[in-house]
Design a protein around this motif. Structure first.
Motif, PDB file in Angstrom:
ATOM      1  N   MET A   1       0.849  -1.173   0.000  1.00  0.00           N
ATOM      2  CA  MET A   1       0.000   0.000   0.000  1.00  0.00           C
ATOM      3  C   MET A   1       0.896   1.237   0.000  1.00  0.00           C
ATOM      4  SD  MET A   1      -2.927   1.201   2.703  1.00  0.00           S
ATOM      5  CE  MET A   1      -4.040  -0.117   2.336  1.00  0.00           C
ATOM      6  N   ASN A   2       0.451   2.226  -0.694  1.00  0.00           N
ATOM      7  CA  ASN A   2       1.195   3.472  -0.787  1.00  0.00           C
ATOM      8  C   ASN A   2       1.194   4.183   0.568  1.00  0.00           C
ATOM      9  OD1 ASN A   2       2.442   5.756  -1.622  1.00  0.00           O
ATOM     10  ND2 ASN A   2       0.944   6.273  -3.178  1.00  0.00           N
ATOM     11  N   ASN A   3       2.334   4.758   0.931  1.00  0.00           N
ATOM     12  CA  ASN A   3       2.436   5.436   2.224  1.00  0.00           C
ATOM     13  C   ASN A   3       1.509   6.632   2.331  1.00  0.00           C
ATOM     14  OD1 ASN A   3       4.280   3.640   3.223  1.00  0.00           O
ATOM     15  ND2 ASN A   3       6.048   4.842   2.605  1.00  0.00           N
ATOM     16  N   ALA A   4       1.295   7.348   1.230  1.00  0.00           N
ATOM     17  CA  ALA A   4       0.409   8.509   1.264  1.00  0.00           C
ATOM     18  C   ALA A   4      -1.033   8.083   1.508  1.00  0.00           C
ATOM     19  CB  ALA A   4       0.526   9.295  -0.039  1.00  0.00           C
ATOM     20  N   VAL A   5      -1.454   7.015   0.873  1.00  0.00           N
ATOM     21  CA  VAL A   5      -2.823   6.520   1.066  1.00  0.00           C
ATOM     22  C   VAL A   5      -2.999   6.021   2.496  1.00  0.00           C
ATOM     23  CG1 VAL A   5      -4.493   4.779   0.330  1.00  0.00           C
ATOM     24  CG2 VAL A   5      -3.085   5.932  -1.366  1.00  0.00           C
ATOM     25  N   LEU A   6      -2.001   5.323   3.007  1.00  0.00           N
ATOM     26  CA  LEU A   6      -2.074   4.833   4.376  1.00  0.00           C
ATOM     27  C   LEU A   6      -2.108   5.984   5.372  1.00  0.00           C
ATOM     28  CD1 LEU A   6      -2.098   2.328   6.183  1.00  0.00           C
ATOM     29  CD2 LEU A   6       0.388   2.416   6.190  1.00  0.00           C
ATOM     30  N   SER A   7      -1.282   6.981   5.162  1.00  0.00           N
ATOM     31  CA  SER A   7      -1.275   8.151   6.051  1.00  0.00           C
ATOM     32  C   SER A   7      -2.598   8.903   5.988  1.00  0.00           C
ATOM     33  CB  SER A   7      -0.137   9.098   5.674  1.00  0.00           C
ATOM     34  OG  SER A   7       1.098   8.445   5.820  1.00  0.00           O
TER      35      SER A   7
END
Length: 138
Positions: free
Chosen positions: A1-7
């Motif tokens: 999962m992309n870090n930006a989406v997770l954040s």
């Protein structure tokens, strides 16, 4: 999962939980606390992944295959907690998962206890509105 989406997901969960905690209904406050608890669990699990040269609990035992980094040596009780993706190998720390699992169980039991208290307040006073309860308590 992309870090930006997770954040972004974690931030939305924290924001939704905070919004619900600031409501006047006791049940909405309880749901907000539960959502914030889940947001903290997702945050902790997201910090448990790391890139590196070795898994934190295994020494050596490299495999010749490109998709498997470590072999499981069951005679020595070695299980490799390794997740492989298309481009990189992501190691998973099992301690973080165990701590979050414990936090989920504790959070569920506390939420159930608070819901029972809210139900008892509703039975006693006929409302779960905090301002109405303040008025009834004097």
């Amino acid at each position: 999962m992309n870090n930006a989406v997770l954040s972004l997901t974690i931030a939305i969960l924290f924001g939704l939980g905070t919004f619900l905690i600031l409501r006047r209904d006791v049940v909405k406050v309880i749901i907000g606390l539960s959502i914030i608890s889940h947001a903290v669990n997702v945050l902790i699990v997201s910090t448990g992944l790391f890139n590196g040269e070795k898994a934190p609990i295994i020494d050596g035992h490299e495999s010749t295959s490109s998709s498997i980094l470590f072999k499981d040596v069951l005679d020595n009780d070695i299980l490799a907690p390794v997740v492989t993706s298309a481009n990189e190998v992501v190691y998973v720390d099992p301690l973080v998962q165990a701590l979050v699992l414990t936090a989920i169980v504790i959070g569920f039991s506390i939420t159930a206890f608070i819901l029972i208290l809210a139900y008892r307040i509703y039975e006693e006073y006929g409302t779960t509105d905090i301002t109405e309860l303040k008025r009834l308590w004097g």
